[in-house]
Design an enzyme around this catalytic site. Structure first.
Site, PDB file in Angstrom:
ATOM      1  N   ALA A   1      18.044  44.743  99.017  1.00 60.31           N
ATOM      2  CA  ALA A   1      19.233  44.248  98.312  1.00 60.31           C
ATOM      3  C   ALA A   1      19.376  42.736  98.423  1.00 60.31           C
ATOM      4  CB  ALA A   1      20.484  44.931  98.854  1.00 60.31           C
ATOM      5  N   GLU A   2      19.003  42.195  99.558  1.00 64.25           N
ATOM      6  CA  GLU A   2      19.175  40.760  99.796  1.00 64.25           C
ATOM      7  C   GLU A   2      18.092  39.903  99.135  1.00 64.25           C
ATOM      8  OE1 GLU A   2      21.613  39.065 101.112  1.00 64.25           O
ATOM      9  OE2 GLU A   2      22.793  40.749 101.835  1.00 64.25           O
ATOM     10  N   SER A   3      16.838  40.335  99.260  1.00 63.77           N
ATOM     11  CA  SER A   3      15.749  39.445  98.838  1.00 63.77           C
ATOM     12  C   SER A   3      14.624  40.129  98.079  1.00 63.77           C
ATOM     13  CB  SER A   3      15.149  38.762 100.067  1.00 63.77           C
ATOM     14  OG  SER A   3      14.465  39.724 100.865  1.00 63.77           O
TER      15      SER A   3
END
Length: 148
Positions: free
Chosen positions: A19-21
């Site tokens: 989700a972040e990267s």
């Protein structure tokens, strides 16, 4: 390795990273760094909590350091919210202060904060994405994640 060291679900770690990267270490527009997109200010706070005295913001570009700090933060949030993954994931995105306010507001109204009642649409969607990805990782890679 970090899942074992900080008693975390490896599927949750993978879901947050995705989700972040999307597993591409980079810097965000807000200045968050690496695989787990950690803000330098958050990392300095975590270094202080953990007794890390030699941390510098540039360390966040090192994947192993970024993972260690991101997993430490996840563990910290899970402990703060008594193991509630939804609240911990929301705080990973929106910040501990915001989530604490939302929880207190829900309690004052005699309810419980749920995914549907998260006030920030971006955080609400983030929580849904992370928890869905966690379920998918657990179902798809149980052996690789040590879940069998």
């Amino acid at each position: 390795e970090q899942a074992g060291a900080k008693p975390l679900d490896p599927a949750l770690i993978a879901a947050v990273i995705y989700a972040e990267s999307k597993f591409e270490p980079r810097q965000s527009a807000a200045g968050a760094e690496g695989l787990m997109q950690i803000l330098p200010a958050t990392a300095y706070y975590l270094a202080h909590l953990s007794g890390g005295t030699r941390f510098t913001a540039s360390d966040l570009a090192t994947p192993s350091v970024n993972l260690a700090y991101g997993c430490y933060y996840l563990r910290y949030l899970l402990d703060h919210y008594n193991g509630d993954e939804m609240l911990a994931v929301a705080a990973y995105n929106a910040g501990l202060t915001n989530v604490d306010k939302w929880v207190a507001h829900a309690r004052a109204e005699g309810t419980r904060l749920s995914e549907e009642t998260i006030p920030f649409p971006e955080t609400r969607e983030y929580v849904r994405r992370v928890l869905a990805a966690q379920r998918e990782y657990r179902a798809t890679y149980p052996r690789a994640l040590g879940l069998e």
